[in-house]
Design a protein around this motif. Sequence first.
Motif, PDB file in Angstrom:
ATOM      1  N   LYS A  52      16.610  25.972  70.718  1.00  0.00           N
ATOM      2  CA  LYS A  52      16.201  26.375  72.169  1.00  0.00           C
ATOM      3  C   LYS A  52      16.534  27.836  72.354  1.00  0.00           C
ATOM      4  CE  LYS A  52      15.711  24.439  76.688  1.00  0.00           C
ATOM      5  NZ  LYS A  52      15.497  23.426  77.466  1.00  0.00           N
ATOM      6  N   SER A 101       8.909  18.919  77.288  1.00  0.00           N
ATOM      7  CA  SER A 101       9.029  17.667  76.541  1.00  0.00           C
ATOM      8  C   SER A 101       9.449  16.663  76.991  1.00  0.00           C
ATOM      9  CB  SER A 101       9.562  17.936  75.013  1.00  0.00           C
ATOM     10  OG  SER A 101      10.991  18.335  75.100  1.00  0.00           O
ATOM     11  N   ARG A 102       9.324  15.533  76.579  1.00  0.00           N
ATOM     12  CA  ARG A 102       9.705  14.286  77.174  1.00  0.00           C
ATOM     13  C   ARG A 102      10.904  13.716  76.145  1.00  0.00           C
ATOM     14  NH1 ARG A 102       5.689  10.207  79.812  1.00  0.00           N
ATOM     15  NH2 ARG A 102       7.705   9.449  80.573  1.00  0.00           N
ATOM     16  N   SER A 103      12.052  14.043  76.353  1.00  0.00           N
ATOM     17  CA  SER A 103      13.390  13.630  75.343  1.00  0.00           C
ATOM     18  C   SER A 103      13.461  12.143  75.504  1.00  0.00           C
ATOM     19  CB  SER A 103      14.184  14.647  75.285  1.00  0.00           C
ATOM     20  OG  SER A 103      15.001  14.441  76.648  1.00  0.00           O
ATOM     21  N   ALA A 151      16.420  19.700  75.316  1.00  0.00           N
ATOM     22  CA  ALA A 151      15.267  19.440  74.833  1.00  0.00           C
ATOM     23  C   ALA A 151      14.253  20.643  75.076  1.00  0.00           C
ATOM     24  CB  ALA A 151      14.635  18.465  75.187  1.00  0.00           C
ATOM     25  N   PRO A 152      13.080  20.891  74.120  1.00  0.00           N
ATOM     26  CA  PRO A 152      12.229  21.975  74.340  1.00  0.00           C
ATOM     27  C   PRO A 152      11.826  21.828  75.934  1.00  0.00           C
ATOM     28  CG  PRO A 152      12.162  20.909  72.168  1.00  0.00           C
ATOM     29  CD  PRO A 152      12.989  20.347  72.661  1.00  0.00           C
ATOM     30  N   TRP A 153      11.368  22.844  76.489  1.00  0.00           N
ATOM     31  CA  TRP A 153      10.863  22.841  77.907  1.00  0.00           C
ATOM     32  C   TRP A 153       9.352  22.232  77.798  1.00  0.00           C
ATOM     33  CZ3 TRP A 153      12.763  23.187  82.394  1.00  0.00           C
ATOM     34  CH2 TRP A 153      11.925  23.247  83.370  1.00  0.00           C
ATOM     35  N   ASP A 156      18.923  16.114  77.427  1.00  0.00           N
ATOM     36  CA  ASP A 156      17.661  16.458  78.133  1.00  0.00           C
ATOM     37  C   ASP A 156      17.422  17.915  78.450  1.00  0.00           C
ATOM     38  OD1 ASP A 156      16.948  13.607  78.403  1.00  0.00           O
ATOM     39  OD2 ASP A 156      17.836  13.580  80.373  1.00  0.00           O
TER      40      ASP A 156
END
Length: 239
Positions: A227, A155-157, A151-153, A148
């Motif tokens: 990231k 986004s819903r991982s 993950a890209p800021w 989590d």
Amino acid sequence: MTTPMPAPMPTPPYAAPPGGAWLRSPAALGRATAVLLGLVIATDLFACYADFLEMDVTGDLAAGVTGADVIDRVDRADSLYGAAGIAQGVALVATAVVYLCWLWRIRVNAEVFDASRHSMKRGWTIGAWFCPVVNLWFPRRIVADSWDASAPWGSRSGHSPVNAWWTVWLAGLLVGRFADTSSRHAETADELKEAAKAMLLSDGLDIAAAALAVVVVVQLTRMQERKVLSGELPAPALG
């Protein structure tokens, strides 16, 4: 005419990383872990071959087949069975050491990305694997938290790769315990054959778990590298 200054990029609301946390590339450890997981798969395939031989010869013994040829096959199957177990043990220990080094680096990096994502202390990254009972779910939680945070800021991982790996890993662990117990208590040819079947299933699940672990290692390593390259880092990490 004066050119207006561009508006500053909004800073994601990262929590400040704890002391002693700084970014280090997980790429080399990730590659080493993936290679060693491949070695685990290779030894498990060898074990599957030994399982098949064990099933074949114990099936003949259960059917009443006798003779020097059967005795030779029994000796060969037993030798391969033992060799496969040793190979699996060596590969597992080597992989575990490198994997834990990789996971520690991933966890520290993830704290730099976003310390608020983690529900457990950093020390559990290693300790969770060796504590009875909690080792059935703590390691998965640590990897999911790191996933989590990496993950890209915005986004819903999802955790599908992590959940698939952990589910198959637990299934293999339980079947392996059953197979080992069955093998140690087997006294007849039929019982030995059934134990070999259970061990074959266990080795097959180990192969699947190792393959899924490679997916998790590769994806999580790439997520962290992307990231960093994206510049989505809190001020302390940027120095």
